[in-house]
Design an enzyme around this catalytic site. Structure first.
Site, PDB file in Angstrom:
ATOM      1  N   SER A 116     -13.169  -0.312  -6.839  1.00  0.00           N
ATOM      2  CA  SER A 116     -12.629   0.012  -8.045  1.00  0.00           C
ATOM      3  C   SER A 116     -13.983  -0.026  -8.700  1.00  0.00           C
ATOM      4  O   SER A 116     -13.441  -1.191 -10.095  1.00  0.00           O
ATOM      5  CB  SER A 116     -11.323  -0.625  -8.929  1.00  0.00           C
ATOM      6  OG  SER A 116     -10.585   0.853  -8.503  1.00  0.00           O
ATOM      7  N   ASP A 164      -5.780  -0.395 -10.208  1.00  0.00           N
ATOM      8  CA  ASP A 164      -7.217  -0.308 -10.761  1.00  0.00           C
ATOM      9  C   ASP A 164      -7.765  -1.330 -11.592  1.00  0.00           C
ATOM     10  O   ASP A 164      -8.035  -2.304 -11.265  1.00  0.00           O
ATOM     11  CB  ASP A 164      -7.849   0.800 -10.806  1.00  0.00           C
ATOM     12  CG  ASP A 164      -7.647   0.878  -8.938  1.00  0.00           C
ATOM     13  OD1 ASP A 164      -6.779   0.583  -8.259  1.00  0.00           O
ATOM     14  OD2 ASP A 164      -8.337   2.154  -8.756  1.00  0.00           O
ATOM     15  N   GLU A 196       0.664  -1.607   0.530  1.00  0.00           N
ATOM     16  CA  GLU A 196       0.064  -0.049  -0.276  1.00  0.00           C
ATOM     17  C   GLU A 196       0.845   1.382   0.512  1.00  0.00           C
ATOM     18  O   GLU A 196       2.087   1.239   0.959  1.00  0.00           O
ATOM     19  CB  GLU A 196      -1.054   0.297   0.912  1.00  0.00           C
ATOM     20  CG  GLU A 196      -2.065   1.243   0.728  1.00  0.00           C
ATOM     21  CD  GLU A 196      -3.171  -0.001  -0.085  1.00  0.00           C
ATOM     22  OE1 GLU A 196      -3.517   0.492  -1.084  1.00  0.00           O
ATOM     23  OE2 GLU A 196      -3.740  -1.450   0.119  1.00  0.00           O
TER      24      GLU A 196
HETATM   25  P1  ADP Z   1     -14.846   3.467  -6.515  1.00  0.00           P
HETATM   26  O1  ADP Z   1     -13.610   3.737  -5.769  1.00  0.00           O
HETATM   27  O2  ADP Z   1     -15.736   2.926  -6.748  1.00  0.00           O
HETATM   28  O3  ADP Z   1     -13.980   2.958  -8.219  1.00  0.00           O
HETATM   29  P2  ADP Z   1     -14.864   6.369  -8.081  1.00  0.00           P
HETATM   30  O4  ADP Z   1     -14.936   7.090  -7.944  1.00  0.00           O
HETATM   31  O5  ADP Z   1     -13.354   5.726  -8.257  1.00  0.00           O
HETATM   32  O6  ADP Z   1     -15.528   5.118  -6.144  1.00  0.00           O
HETATM   33  O7  ADP Z   1     -15.747   5.816  -9.257  1.00  0.00           O
HETATM   34  C1  ADP Z   1     -17.161   5.510  -8.868  1.00  0.00           C
HETATM   35  C2  ADP Z   1     -17.894   6.733 -10.178  1.00  0.00           C
HETATM   36  O8  ADP Z   1     -17.813   5.173 -11.216  1.00  0.00           O
HETATM   37  C3  ADP Z   1     -19.489   6.617 -10.061  1.00  0.00           C
HETATM   38  O9  ADP Z   1     -19.848   8.311  -9.414  1.00  0.00           O
HETATM   39  C4  ADP Z   1     -19.859   6.568 -11.087  1.00  0.00           C
HETATM   40  O10 ADP Z   1     -19.505   7.760 -12.315  1.00  0.00           O
HETATM   41  C5  ADP Z   1     -18.927   5.070 -12.069  1.00  0.00           C
HETATM   42  N1  ADP Z   1     -19.754   4.163 -11.741  1.00  0.00           N
HETATM   43  C6  ADP Z   1     -19.393   3.468 -10.966  1.00  0.00           C
HETATM   44  N2  ADP Z   1     -20.207   1.689 -10.839  1.00  0.00           N
HETATM   45  C7  ADP Z   1     -20.907   2.802 -11.729  1.00  0.00           C
HETATM   46  C8  ADP Z   1     -22.696   2.067 -12.464  1.00  0.00           C
HETATM   47  N3  ADP Z   1     -22.921   1.083 -12.251  1.00  0.00           N
HETATM   48  N4  ADP Z   1     -23.495   2.713 -13.101  1.00  0.00           N
HETATM   49  C9  ADP Z   1     -23.186   4.093 -13.365  1.00  0.00           C
HETATM   50  N5  ADP Z   1     -21.437   4.900 -13.213  1.00  0.00           N
HETATM   51  C10 ADP Z   1     -21.067   3.871 -12.248  1.00  0.00           C
HETATM   52 MG    MG Z   2     -12.544   4.448  -8.545  1.00  0.00          MG
END
Ligand code: ADP
Ligand code: MG
Length: 390
Positions: free
Chosen positions: A132, A178, A34
């Site tokens: 992710s 990721d 990490e």
């Molecule tokens: P994570 O750690 O989950 O990757 P991020 O902030 O990098 O968090 O990404 C989250 C974003 O990815 C959401 O706000 C959305 O814009 C997009 N996203 C993730 N999952 C979905 C989904 N199932 N449908 C539509 N958009 C999604």
């Molecule tokens: Mg992300």
């Protein structure tokens, strides 16, 4: 009903014909390594059995029309509308559509065909929890366009384009881990990625263990400032150490013994930050032989040491993460527990004997709730295959 079945039903309803294909790309969790990716170190993530799914078919126009089933929202774009990040009617692309549009853009930049598609997608990767979901969306669309475009890329190459999409189109400064884990995941295996060379291999997850992810539900702001400060401290450590070790390029090149010899010459805070990185990289090296020997217990100890180091030396933990880890480490069947991801909230990752996983999850949730008053989300995960068609 399985997500895939829901999506094919919605596709039929929205587009008046059946979907031609289904794509899937998983989320990921990092077990060890990490805050070492930007120090040329090693990371040990696994793709998990939570994923983004897409039901899709070629469209007969150049237009791509997406239905985000988790939001009940639609968006459309084409190679022509990509640069302006708008839809054909001139309205801005909604945030969620920038991930699929971004991968279309990055594929186009790489000279790959991205024919128009109609698609319905949804995910059981929790959003914004550090598992992710964004990379899983990018990789699922990468695989979908690979199918429609008739080209084939090695999974790591697709991952690099996903990272480019997220860095340059969405505007999030993420590393390669990721997208790499989502693209390259292998069932029941951990992935070992050398962040300097991008060479990777897989290692068997010890027999009979579950990966349990526990979301504190706490999200701290300020994270990006803290993150940038940590990166700057690592760079300063390298500059100072170069006075005695002119050949080093990053903290990856410094051994624990070499660091101990020179640590006294560093300012106290820089020393702490750099010590975490140097020792964490050493832990990932030790982990390789422990995993080859199937030693869950000693691998778990490395996870525990990692948490202590992130808490005391790198100082990226928070009270809720510490509580979650402390409770986990006291429970039967737990080999190791630590915060995962950038820190200051988000999730912990736990390596737990399979037969205890359910009881562990319940006891952890109850203990965390009674100490913090917060309701955690707990996910019992398996290491799963990477992105592909179903
Ligand atoms: P994570 O750690 O989950 O990757 P991020 O902030 O990098 O968090 O990404 C989250 C974003 O990815 C959401 O706000 C959305 O814009 C997009 N996203 C993730 N999952 C979905 C989904 N199932 N449908 C539509 N958009 C999604
Ligand atoms: Mg992300």
């Amino acid at each position: 009903m399985k997500i895939q079945d829901t999506l094919t039903a919605i596709f039929q309803e929205k587009f008046g014909r059946p979907a031609a294909f289904l794509a899937r790309a998983p989320g990921r969790v990092n077990l060890l390594g990490e805050h070492v990716d930007y120090n040329d170190g090693f990371v040990l993530p696994a793709a998990i059995d939570r994923a983004t799914y897409i039901a899709f078919a070629p469209s007969d126009s150049g237009l791509t029309t997406l239905w985000a089933a988790d939001f009940d929202k639609q968006a459309a774009f084409s190679p022509e509308t990509l640069p302006a990040k708008t839809q054909p009617d001139g309205s801005p692309l909604p945030d969620w559509a920038r991930y699929p549009a971004g991968i279309m853009w990055a594929l186009g930049e790489a000279g790959l065909e991205t024919p128009g598609m109609d698609a319905v997608f949804a995910s059981d990767v929790p959003r914004g929890s550090g598992l992710s979901s964004s990379a899983s969306v990018e990789m699922a669309f990468g695989v979908a366009w690979q199918q429609l475009g008739g080209w084939a890329l090695a999974p790591m190459e697709l991952a690099k384009l996903g990272q480019r999409a997220e860095n340059q189109y969405v505007g999030v400064n993420c590393g390669i881990m990721d997208q790499f884990a989502s693209a390259c995941g292998v069932e029941n295996r951990l992935l070992l990625l050398d962040c300097r060379s991008l060479e990777w291999e897989t290692l068997a997850l010890p027999e009979g263990v579950s990966i349990v992810v526990a979301d504190t539900t706490v999200r701290r702001k300020l994270t990006s400032g803290e993150y940038n400060q940590r990166r700057a401290s690592c760079e300063e450590a390298v500059r100072r150490l170069q006075a005695s070790l002119p050949d080093i390029r990053s903290l990856r090149d410094v051994s624990v013994a070499g660091f101990n010899r020179l640590a006294g010459s560093l300012p106290a805070e820089i020393e702490k930050r750099a010590r975490h990185v140097v020792e964490e990289i050493e832990r990932t090296r030790q982990a390789i032989s422990l995993l080859q020997a199937g030693d869950a217990s000693r691998f778990g100890n490395l996870m525990n040491e990692c948490h202590a180091s992130l808490r005391d030396l790198y100082e990226v933990s928070c009270p809720e993460l510490d509580v979650m880890v402390e409770i986990a480490q006291s429970l039967s069947g737990c080999y190791g527990a630590r915060l995962t991801g950038a820190g200051f909230g988000g999730c912990t990752v736990n390596l737990v004997a399979q037969e205890y996983a359910e009881a562990f999850a319940n006891a952890l949730a109850a203990g965390y709730k009674s100490k913090t008053g917060l309701h955690p989300e707990i996910y019992i995960c398996k290491a799963s295959a990477g992105a592909g068609l179903l």
